[in-house]
Design a protein around this motif. Structure first.
Motif, PDB file in Angstrom:
ATOM      1  N   ALA A  69      -7.688   3.696  48.526  1.00 24.19           N
ATOM      2  CA  ALA A  69      -7.900   2.745  49.375  1.00 24.19           C
ATOM      3  C   ALA A  69      -6.547   2.393  50.125  1.00 24.19           C
ATOM      4  N   ASP A  70      -5.501   2.430  49.326  1.00 20.99           N
ATOM      5  CA  ASP A  70      -4.085   1.795  50.005  1.00 20.99           C
ATOM      6  C   ASP A  70      -3.060   2.730  49.545  1.00 20.99           C
ATOM      7  N   ALA A  71      -2.706   3.603  50.388  1.00 23.99           N
ATOM      8  CA  ALA A  71      -1.640   4.487  50.434  1.00 23.99           C
ATOM      9  C   ALA A  71      -0.494   3.971  50.228  1.00 23.99           C
ATOM     10  N   ARG A  72      -0.331   2.653  50.635  1.00 20.87           N
ATOM     11  CA  ARG A  72       1.101   2.023  50.832  1.00 20.87           C
ATOM     12  C   ARG A  72       1.496   1.582  49.252  1.00 20.87           C
ATOM     13  N   THR A  73       0.546   1.505  48.207  1.00 19.15           N
ATOM     14  CA  THR A  73       0.811   0.890  46.999  1.00 19.15           C
ATOM     15  C   THR A  73       0.665   1.893  45.906  1.00 19.15           C
ATOM     16  N   LYS A  74       1.211   1.533  44.856  1.00 15.60           N
ATOM     17  CA  LYS A  74       0.846   2.374  43.498  1.00 15.60           C
ATOM     18  C   LYS A  74       0.942   0.957  42.251  1.00 15.60           C
ATOM     19  N   HIS A  75       0.133   1.566  41.201  1.00 19.65           N
ATOM     20  CA  HIS A  75       0.497   0.539  40.002  1.00 19.65           C
ATOM     21  C   HIS A  75       0.893   1.373  38.851  1.00 19.65           C
ATOM     22  N   VAL A  76       1.643   0.819  38.402  1.00 18.15           N
ATOM     23  CA  VAL A  76       2.518   1.353  37.156  1.00 18.15           C
ATOM     24  C   VAL A  76       2.236   0.726  35.948  1.00 18.15           C
ATOM     25  N   PHE A  77       1.599   1.029  34.808  1.00 17.90           N
ATOM     26  CA  PHE A  77       1.769   0.703  33.510  1.00 17.90           C
ATOM     27  C   PHE A  77       2.359   1.276  32.746  1.00 17.90           C
ATOM     28  N   ARG A  78       3.474   0.515  31.940  1.00 18.76           N
ATOM     29  CA  ARG A  78       4.390   1.124  31.527  1.00 18.76           C
ATOM     30  C   ARG A  78       4.549   0.530  29.894  1.00 18.76           C
ATOM     31  N   LYS A  79       4.395   1.555  28.781  1.00 21.05           N
ATOM     32  CA  LYS A  79       4.382   0.925  27.390  1.00 21.05           C
ATOM     33  C   LYS A  79       6.193   0.654  27.185  1.00 21.05           C
ATOM     34  N   LEU A  80       6.435  -0.509  26.672  1.00 23.66           N
ATOM     35  CA  LEU A  80       7.749  -0.649  26.051  1.00 23.66           C
ATOM     36  C   LEU A  80       7.843  -0.656  24.582  1.00 23.66           C
ATOM     37  N   ASP A  81       8.838  -1.038  24.176  1.00 20.98           N
ATOM     38  CA  ASP A  81       8.959  -0.929  22.579  1.00 20.98           C
ATOM     39  C   ASP A  81       8.128  -1.997  21.979  1.00 20.98           C
ATOM     40  N   GLY A  82       7.860  -1.818  20.779  1.00 17.01           N
ATOM     41  CA  GLY A  82       6.888  -2.683  20.137  1.00 17.01           C
ATOM     42  C   GLY A  82       5.721  -2.841  20.640  1.00 17.01           C
ATOM     43  N   GLU A  83       5.206  -4.225  20.960  1.00 12.85           N
ATOM     44  CA  GLU A  83       3.996  -4.527  21.071  1.00 12.85           C
ATOM     45  C   GLU A  83       4.019  -5.027  22.661  1.00 12.85           C
ATOM     46  N   HIS A  84       4.952  -4.579  23.419  1.00  9.53           N
ATOM     47  CA  HIS A  84       4.903  -5.078  24.715  1.00  9.53           C
ATOM     48  C   HIS A  84       4.612  -3.953  25.979  1.00  9.53           C
ATOM     49  N   PHE A  85       4.130  -4.178  27.062  1.00  6.21           N
ATOM     50  CA  PHE A  85       3.989  -3.437  28.190  1.00  6.21           C
ATOM     51  C   PHE A  85       4.061  -3.986  29.337  1.00  6.21           C
ATOM     52  N   GLU A  86       4.323  -3.494  30.582  1.00  4.58           N
ATOM     53  CA  GLU A  86       4.413  -4.071  31.936  1.00  4.58           C
ATOM     54  C   GLU A  86       3.940  -3.467  32.801  1.00  4.58           C
ATOM     55  N   TYR A  87       3.361  -4.337  33.958  1.00  7.47           N
ATOM     56  CA  TYR A  87       2.811  -3.940  34.815  1.00  7.47           C
ATOM     57  C   TYR A  87       3.603  -3.890  36.117  1.00  7.47           C
ATOM     58  N   ASP A  88       3.609  -2.945  37.092  1.00  7.20           N
ATOM     59  CA  ASP A  88       4.529  -2.875  38.073  1.00  7.20           C
ATOM     60  C   ASP A  88       3.617  -2.482  39.418  1.00  7.20           C
TER      61      ASP A  88
END
Length: 172
Positions: A69-88
């Protein structure tokens, strides 16, 4: 570092498995991302308010969702070390506004506690990591026993990067 797992509906990651398990589900059928703790007693779902179905590419520590629905955006889910993740949220074109809206859905009993502002940190001489300033600590109404302190998660303030790699702290 554990890799993302996949079931019929989405990718997921089990965190804090040695303490209070939290299932983090990415790119599910009903939300962009959801967290669930205490065997589903408390949950928090993040969605953009738009149809987020699209192409999903999964690598060892990243899931990239490119919504149809939106070719101008993408979502990135990234696992970091330990018990953390980030969402971009990656903007592939100049946005119309400087705000990104992500709606939340959660049950009654999940409480959001705003952490000190930069002004308050300076005024009171509080030592606080930069990402915690103006962030939210999220707690469940139940405490003790299986719920321990009741801490559900922490939503850190966003770090925003431009195409040149410059950054600034965002506001929640």
């Amino acid at each position: 570092m554990r890799e993302f797992q996949q079931d019929r509906s989405s990718y997921f990651l089990d965190q804090s498995t040695g303490d209070v398990p939290c299932r983090v589900r990415f790119a599910g059928s009903d939300s962009l991302m959801s967290l669930s703790k205490w065997n589903g007693a408390a949950s928090l779902s993040f969605a953009t308010g738009e149809d987020h179905r699209g192409k999903i590419a999964a690598e060892k520590n990243e899931i990239i969702l490119s919504p149809d629905a939106d070719a101008r955006t993408k979502h990135v889910f990234r696992k970091l070390d330990g018990e953390h993740f980030e969402y971009d949220v990656v903007l592939l074109a100049e946005p119309e506004t400087n705000q990104i809206t992500v709606s939340l859905d959660f049950p009654e009993g999940l409480e959001f506690f705003r952490q000190p502002s930069l002004e308050e940190v300076r005024r009171r001489g509080i030592r606080c990591p930069s990402e915690v300033i103006d962030s939210y600590a999220v707690y469940w109404k139940e405490r003790n026993g299986a719920f321990k302190t009741g801490k559900f998660c922490h939503i850190y303030r966003p770090r925003i990067y431009d195409a040149r790699g410059r950054s600034i702290w965002g506001r929640l």
